[in-house]
Write an enzyme that holds these catalytic residues in place. Structure first.
Site, short mmCIF file in Angstrom:
data_model
loop_
_atom_site.label_atom_id
_atom_site.label_comp_id
_atom_site.label_asym_id
_atom_site.label_seq_id
_atom_site.Cartn_x
_atom_site.Cartn_y
_atom_site.Cartn_z
N PHE B 98 0.85 -1.19 0.00
CA PHE B 98 0.00 0.00 0.00
C PHE B 98 0.88 1.23 0.00
CE2 PHE B 98 -4.59 0.77 1.43
CZ PHE B 98 -5.09 -0.10 0.51
N ASP B 192 -21.32 14.14 12.88
CA ASP B 192 -22.17 14.57 14.01
C ASP B 192 -21.47 14.56 15.36
OD1 ASP B 192 -23.84 14.32 11.89
OD2 ASP B 192 -25.25 12.94 12.84
N GLN B 211 -7.92 14.80 4.18
CA GLN B 211 -7.27 14.08 3.08
C GLN B 211 -8.14 14.12 1.81
OE1 GLN B 211 -6.49 9.60 3.11
NE2 GLN B 211 -4.43 10.45 3.15
N HIS B 213 -8.59 12.49 -1.94
CA HIS B 213 -8.20 11.35 -2.76
C HIS B 213 -8.19 11.79 -4.22
CE1 HIS B 213 -8.01 7.35 -4.44
NE2 HIS B 213 -7.79 6.88 -3.23
N LEU B 223 -15.30 6.41 -5.34
CA LEU B 223 -13.85 6.23 -5.37
C LEU B 223 -13.43 5.22 -6.42
CD1 LEU B 223 -11.32 6.95 -3.60
CD2 LEU B 223 -11.73 4.79 -2.45
N THR B 225 -10.34 3.11 -6.91
CA THR B 225 -9.23 2.84 -5.99
C THR B 225 -7.88 3.04 -6.67
OG1 THR B 225 -8.82 0.53 -6.46
CG2 THR B 225 -10.57 1.01 -4.92
N GLU B 226 -6.86 3.14 -5.80
CA GLU B 226 -5.51 3.36 -6.26
C GLU B 226 -5.06 2.27 -7.22
OE1 GLU B 226 -4.19 6.07 -3.07
OE2 GLU B 226 -2.87 4.37 -2.77
N ARG B 257 -0.89 10.45 -2.44
CA ARG B 257 -2.21 11.02 -2.70
C ARG B 257 -2.22 12.54 -2.75
NH1 ARG B 257 -6.04 7.21 1.16
NH2 ARG B 257 -5.76 5.33 -0.09
N HIS B 321 -11.80 12.79 1.44
CA HIS B 321 -11.81 11.35 1.66
C HIS B 321 -11.76 10.99 3.13
CE1 HIS B 321 -11.20 7.16 0.83
NE2 HIS B 321 -9.96 7.14 1.25
N GLU B 345 -12.88 7.31 13.25
CA GLU B 345 -12.58 8.52 12.48
C GLU B 345 -13.04 9.79 13.19
OE1 GLU B 345 -13.46 8.08 8.31
OE2 GLU B 345 -13.08 10.20 7.90
N ARG B 356 -2.96 10.59 6.61
CA ARG B 356 -3.19 9.19 6.97
C ARG B 356 -2.68 8.27 5.88
NH1 ARG B 356 -7.45 5.25 5.50
NH2 ARG B 356 -8.08 6.73 3.91
N SER B 361 -6.65 3.41 8.89
CA SER B 361 -7.82 3.91 9.62
C SER B 361 -8.76 2.78 10.03
CB SER B 361 -8.56 4.98 8.83
OG SER B 361 -8.78 4.55 7.53
N LEU B 362 -8.86 1.75 9.20
CA LEU B 362 -9.63 0.59 9.68
C LEU B 362 -8.93 0.04 10.91
CD1 LEU B 362 -10.66 -1.37 6.45
CD2 LEU B 362 -12.12 -0.05 7.97
C1 LIG Z 1 -14.56 4.85 -0.01
C2 LIG Z 1 -13.67 4.69 1.19
C3 LIG Z 1 -12.67 3.71 1.19
C4 LIG Z 1 -11.85 3.53 2.30
N1 LIG Z 1 -10.89 2.56 2.27
C5 LIG Z 1 -10.13 2.33 3.36
C6 LIG Z 1 -9.18 1.28 3.39
O1 LIG Z 1 -9.02 0.56 2.41
N2 LIG Z 1 -8.46 1.08 4.51
C7 LIG Z 1 -8.60 1.87 5.62
O2 LIG Z 1 -7.93 1.63 6.62
N3 LIG Z 1 -9.51 2.86 5.62
C8 LIG Z 1 -10.27 3.12 4.54
N4 LIG Z 1 -11.19 4.16 4.55
C9 LIG Z 1 -11.40 4.92 5.79
C10 LIG Z 1 -12.20 4.10 6.81
O3 LIG Z 1 -13.13 3.31 6.13
C11 LIG Z 1 -12.95 4.96 7.80
O4 LIG Z 1 -12.10 5.88 8.37
C12 LIG Z 1 -13.54 4.13 8.92
O5 LIG Z 1 -14.26 3.06 8.41
C13 LIG Z 1 -14.42 4.94 9.84
O6 LIG Z 1 -15.07 4.09 10.74
P1 LIG Z 1 -15.90 4.64 11.97
O7 LIG Z 1 -16.35 3.46 12.73
O8 LIG Z 1 -15.12 5.66 12.68
O9 LIG Z 1 -17.15 5.39 11.33
P2 LIG Z 1 -18.37 4.88 10.41
O10 LIG Z 1 -18.14 3.52 9.91
O11 LIG Z 1 -18.64 5.96 9.46
O12 LIG Z 1 -19.58 4.76 11.42
C14 LIG Z 1 -20.20 5.88 11.97
C15 LIG Z 1 -21.43 5.43 12.72
O13 LIG Z 1 -21.90 6.48 13.53
C16 LIG Z 1 -23.29 6.58 13.42
N5 LIG Z 1 -23.69 7.98 13.67
C17 LIG Z 1 -23.17 9.09 13.10
N6 LIG Z 1 -23.81 10.16 13.57
C18 LIG Z 1 -24.73 9.74 14.46
C19 LIG Z 1 -25.71 10.38 15.29
N7 LIG Z 1 -25.87 11.70 15.31
N8 LIG Z 1 -26.50 9.60 16.06
C20 LIG Z 1 -26.36 8.25 16.05
N9 LIG Z 1 -25.47 7.61 15.30
C21 LIG Z 1 -24.66 8.35 14.52
C22 LIG Z 1 -23.59 6.14 12.02
O14 LIG Z 1 -24.90 5.65 11.98
C23 LIG Z 1 -22.58 5.03 11.82
O15 LIG Z 1 -23.10 3.82 12.29
C24 LIG Z 1 -12.01 4.36 3.44
C25 LIG Z 1 -13.00 5.34 3.45
C26 LIG Z 1 -13.82 5.52 2.34
C27 LIG Z 1 -14.84 6.59 2.36
#
Ligand SMILES: Cc1cc2nc3c(=O)[nH]c(=O)nc-3n(C[C@H](O)[C@H](O)[C@H](O)COP(=O)(O)OP(=O)(O)OC[C@H]3O[C@@H](n4cnc5c(N)ncnc54)[C@H](O)[C@@H]3O)c2cc1C
Ligand code: SF4
Ligand code: SF4
Ligand code: FES
Lengths: 320, 541
Positions: B98, B192, B211, B213, B223, B225-226, B257, B321, B345, B356, B361-362
């Site tokens: 990566f 939020d 960031q 993309h 997206l 992908t890369e 990126r 992104h 995030e 990043r 981030s996962l």
């Molecule tokens: C297209 C794309 C590809 C990506 N690819 C990669 C990758 O290959 N590898 C990597 O490491 N990272 C990748 N990332 C980044 C990574 O996916 C995210 O940073 C990460 O999944 C965020 O997870 P999270 O649990 O913090 O938030 P999220 O998965 O966004 O979950 C947020 C949750 O909060 C809830 N929520 C929000 N506001 C409220 C509210 N007011 N009240 C109640 N619930 C609320 C939502 O319902 C949701 O369930 C990618 C991101 C994108 C957009």
């Protein structure tokens, strides 16, 4: 290009119009625009009271399933122009087989309940937990892992339409996800439960689930895998499995289905008696298969050869 | 969800509140993978170094160390829960290279890593009997006498407000990509939790780092992908020139990126774009390769841009992104308020600093999600439940009623569109004093107009518009934080690029930005970066 959308509206809380009705909106559609984008445009520019679910807008979160021109689709990966050209219109309704809550939003509670019913999590035993997963093992459950829980399959399921307690294709595909996992420790118990009433044997094999799944999960295929796993595990004490057994036996004997005998074998003697009125009606319409004059087909030996071969291979496999 | 699972395992009574059903969360869209040093030839120190360097030395090294050390065991834990990462020919977990990583250490589940992980989280929630309040939108974090008391949430189905009284709260609400017009984020990624935390008296950190993309479809923001460039795709401008030869003669399209995004933006701004985009040309790869190696990308281009890359170049542009900044927490996910934790995030630990790396981030969601669950559980066991303030629900009901009652006013969609324009035009890839000041003025103006906006939908049942109104309020606050941080940071670091200050400045700016909200006003503060193993040096690839 301007296209008219006919959308089924419903708000039980609206005293003036508590019943469902159709409302037309005209949208300027650009090349590549999806149904979801069109709905967003309507709600932003024309009518903000229109309710629908959405999130990822890239066909991976499973939020936006709805009925478009009569079929279950994801709004976010369906382009308006080709769909309009093919179907000659744009009618949008909530998913079938589910209760509408408001406009295009349906009650998903039964969907999640069915999921939870199949214990949708790995239950390894101490012995199975450390089983190594090979690339082939992974392949076996790969399809079932693609599910995004959009409910398109359940919406199109004929068995679910008749029996709302049917566990339905999405949860069955999920069940295979675990039964088919080499690390699972309670596969047989799962299969026993799935063989109960409203379970996997209630599927009438209409293939709709596989046809309408937007992610290639092919639920019917996973159901078939579950069924043959159950038969292999000797879980035969249920109508579905007996039906299959009877079918196999009939083919081996006669090279074709002895349908009358099958009812008997599937349901047992007493239950078959209950089918007599149906039998009489069928007889009157000339549709009753006649058990006594089932002739063997030509080349029956070849069919039997297939059975012998299959049995031999099965043995071979077990030895390995 | 990871936090909830951990807290439930320790015997606590846990619930998840989510505005969309948890398996719909935007983590589901992550395709690429998740990093961990699993092989003997790799090491957590190497992973740590790559992450620190990638962060342009703004990441806190103590936190990065925690993440890289704990990554391998967390991956194995995911497998114990039921995930099956893709295998190599020997049956081990396969790892792919990566961007910005010195060793192939990205584990993946075909091209649906996030989807696989998210569904395993859901499975474990069901297994542990965690109650899910789905389609409940949190609109207040309740903090009284300096400690968390729970939240107030809107049940979307009925329009009712509920109080959820708890000893502790973990915020994991994801990123704010929707602040920008072109974004890879879901419609629900409105940040939020960051806005809620600000209102609850918790500062946000490093918000200016966004960031972008480089290969995103226009209009939909989907997206590409890369991998498309990895397989040999070209980026060309309106004259048909492969412009990356000019900006990064050695690695060309495979530069990092931020570099590629800036190059594209320059081409577009200098008039060599095609309808505000550049073209991703894959045709020379041949139909065979595109159909086998890039089938997912081809499908997306056909479905969402209406072009088949086998015969036509795909228009792409940079899009927002990932949110490096977020709710300021320490490495145990503790915010400034006892009982209030944050992860994922929405939080800023900070492990990503100014930029990043893909696949980190996962990892952050899993490592720090677990840690947040442990911290919250320890806190709950050590403290008594304190009462939920009586007036809180009444006040929240009153404010929602006021919104619904307002008769005439602007549409929130117009306001949102104006916010998107302001952020994209004035706070995008290239920033300078003038642009940022303009953007700031615009957002302040929109803040005022927001207070007077009115809804077209006054009903209770499934009122999407009300939800979007609440989200917009959070996004305006977040925009203001991004702009404030960006205006004051007079240097260029990682994703933050100032044309008027194009160099990194470690003397003055090797520190985190903090934004507090007090009495409706925003105030800036700063905090030192933790530097342990690796001293800052120039970031070159
Ligand atoms: C297209 C794309 C590809 C990506 N690819 C990669 C990758 O290959 N590898 C990597 O490491 N990272 C990748 N990332 C980044 C990574 O996916 C995210 O940073 C990460 O999944 C965020 O997870 P999270 O649990 O913090 O938030 P999220 O998965 O966004 O979950 C947020 C949750 O909060 C809830 N929520 C929000 N506001 C409220 C509210 N007011 N009240 C109640 N619930 C609320 C939502 O319902 C949701 O369930 C990618 C991101 C994108 C957009
Ligand atoms: S094949 Fe079976 S499960 Fe699938 S839709 Fe038809 S009846 Fe339902
Ligand atoms: S099996 Fe297919 S149609 Fe059914 S819920 Fe899963 S993804 Fe949707
Ligand atoms: S919006 Fe996520 S599947 Fe359509």
């Amino acid at each position: 290009m301007k296209i008219q959308f006919r959308i089924r509206r419903y708000n039980p809380n609206d005293r003036n119009a508590p019943e469902p009705y159709y409302q037309a909106y005209t949208v300027e559609v650009a090349l590549g625009m999806t149904v979801l984008e069109a709905l967003l445009k309507i709600s932003e520019e024309q009518d903000s009271t229109l309710s629908f679910r959405k999130s990822c807008r890239s066909a991976i979160c499973g939020s936006c399933a709805m009925t478009v021109n009569g079929f279950s689709r994801l709004a976010c990966n369906l382009q308006v122009l080709p769909e309009f050209q093919k179907m000659g219109g744009m009618t949008i309704e909530p998913l079938a087989n589910h209760r509408a809550v408001k406009d295009l939003v349906v009650d998903m509670t039964p969907f999640w309940n069915k999921m939870e019913k199949v214990n949708p999590f790995l239950m390894p035993t101490e012995k199975t937990a450390s089983n190594a997963v090979s690339a082939e093992d992974e392949e076996l459950i790969d399809q079932s892992q693609k599910c995004i829980m959009c409910a398109c399959c359940n919406a199109e399921c004929n068995a679910l339409e008749i029996d709302e307690r049917f566990v339905a294709p999405a949860a069955l595909a999920k069940a295979w996800r675990f039964v088919g996992d080499v690390r699972e420790g309670h596969g047989v118990k799962r299969l026993e439960r799935l063989s109960e009433e409203h379970g996997m044997w209630d599927c009438v094999r209409c293939v709709h689930c596989t046809q309408y799944c937007p992610k290639g999960v092919a639920p019917l295929k996973q159901i078939e895998r579950l069924r043959s796993a159950a038969m292999k595990a000797g879980i035969l004490d249920n109508p579905g499995a007996k039906h299959v057994e009877a079918m196999a036996e009939s083919v081996e004997k006669f090279g074709r289905l002895d349908e009358a005998a099958m009812t008997f074998k599937t349901l047992g003697f007493l239950k078959s008696l209950g089918k007599i009125p149906l039998g009489i009606r069928m007889e009157l319409h000339g549709k009753m298969p006649h058990p006594y004059i089932v002739p063997q087909i030509e080349g029956i030996e070849e069919v039997r050869e297939i059975y012998r071969e299959a049995a031999a291979r099965e043995k071979e496999k077990k030895k390995e | 969800m990871r936090a909830a699972i951990e807290a439930a395992r320790s015997g606590l009574d846990v619930a998840v509140v989510s505005k969309i059903y948890p398996v719909r969360s935007h983590s589901v869209a992550a395709q690429g993978g998740i990093n961990a040093a699993l092989k003997a030839a790799d090491s957590w120190e190497a992973h740590m170094f790559d992450t620190v360097k990638g962060s342009d030395y703004l990441g806190d090294q103590d936190a990065i160390e925690v993440m890289c050390r704990e990554a391998p065991s967390d991956i194995l834990e995911l497998e114990r829960m039921g995930a099956v990462f893709s295998r190599d020919s020997e049956g081990n977990i396969a790892q792919r290279p990566f961007g910005g990583a010195g060793y192939p250490r990205t584990c993946y589940l075909a091209d649906r890593t996030g989807h696989g992980m998210l569904h395993v989280m859901y499975e474990q929630l069901v297994k542990h009997g965690v109650f899910i309040y789905d389609e409940w939108h949190v609109l207040r974090l309740i903090v009284e006498d300096g400690s968390a008391r729970g939240v107030i949430a809107l049940e979307l189905d009925t329009g009712k407000l509920h109080r959820l009284h708890s000893k502790s709260v973990v915020i994991a609400t994801g990123g704010y990509g929707r602040v920008y017009r072109t974004t890879t984020n879901a419609l629900s990624s409105t940040g939020d939790g960051m806005g809620l935390a600000l209102d609850a008296g918790v500062p946000l950190m490093d918000m200016e780092f966004v960031q972008f993309h480089p290969t995103v479809l226009p209009r939909t923001g989907i997206l590409m992908t890369e991998g498309a460039r990895g397989e040999g795709g070209f980026l060309v401008n309106s004259k048909g020139e492969r412009f990356m030869e000019k900006y990064a003669p050695k690695v060309k399209e495979l530069a990092s990126r931020d570099v590629v995004s800036r190059a594209e933006q320059t081409e577009i701004e200098e008039g060599r774009g095609v309808d505000g985009c550049v073209l991703l040309d894959l045709r020379h790869l041949g139909a065979e390769k595109i159909k086998t190696r890039l089938s997912q990308i081809r499908g997306l281009a056909i479905d969402f841009a209406g072009v088949d890359p086998v015969t036509t170049p795909v228009p792409v542009k940079p899009g927002s992104h990932y949110s490096m900044g977020g709710i300021a927490v320490d490495k145990d996910c503790q915010t400034a308020v006892p009982g209030l934790f944050a992860a994922g995030e929405s939080a800023c630990v900070s492990v990503h600093g100014a930029n990043r790396l893909g696949g980190n981030s996962l990892l952050e969601t899993i490592v720090f999600g677990r840690r947040a669950g442990v911290s919250a559980a320890e806190y709950c066991k050590a403290t008594e439940a304190k009462p939920f303030p009586d007036s809180a629900l009444r006040e929240a009901c009153h404010s929602v009623a006021m919104i619904l009652k307002r008769d005439a006013g602007e549409s929130i969609f117009a306001l949102k569109s104006a916010m998107n324009d302001a952020m994209e035009d004035f706070c995008g890839i290239f920033r300078n004093k003038e642009r940022l000041a303009k953007g700031y003025g615009k957002i302040r103006e929109l803040q005022e107009r927001y207070k007077k906006a009115a809804l077209g939908d006054r009903s209770d049942y499934f009122n999407n518009e009300l939800l979007h109104y609440l989200e917009l309020g959070q996004m305006l606050d977040i925009s203001e934080c991004i702009l404030l941080g960006a205006m004051n940071r007079e240097e260029s670091r990682g994703s933050h690029f100032r044309t008027d200050f194009p160099k990194r400045d470690d003397v003055n700016w090797l520190r985190h930005t903090l934004v507090h909200k007090e009495g409706g006003e925003f105030r800036l503060g700063y905090r030192d970066v933790s530097v342990t193993k690796f001293k800052p040096e120039e970031r070159k690839y």
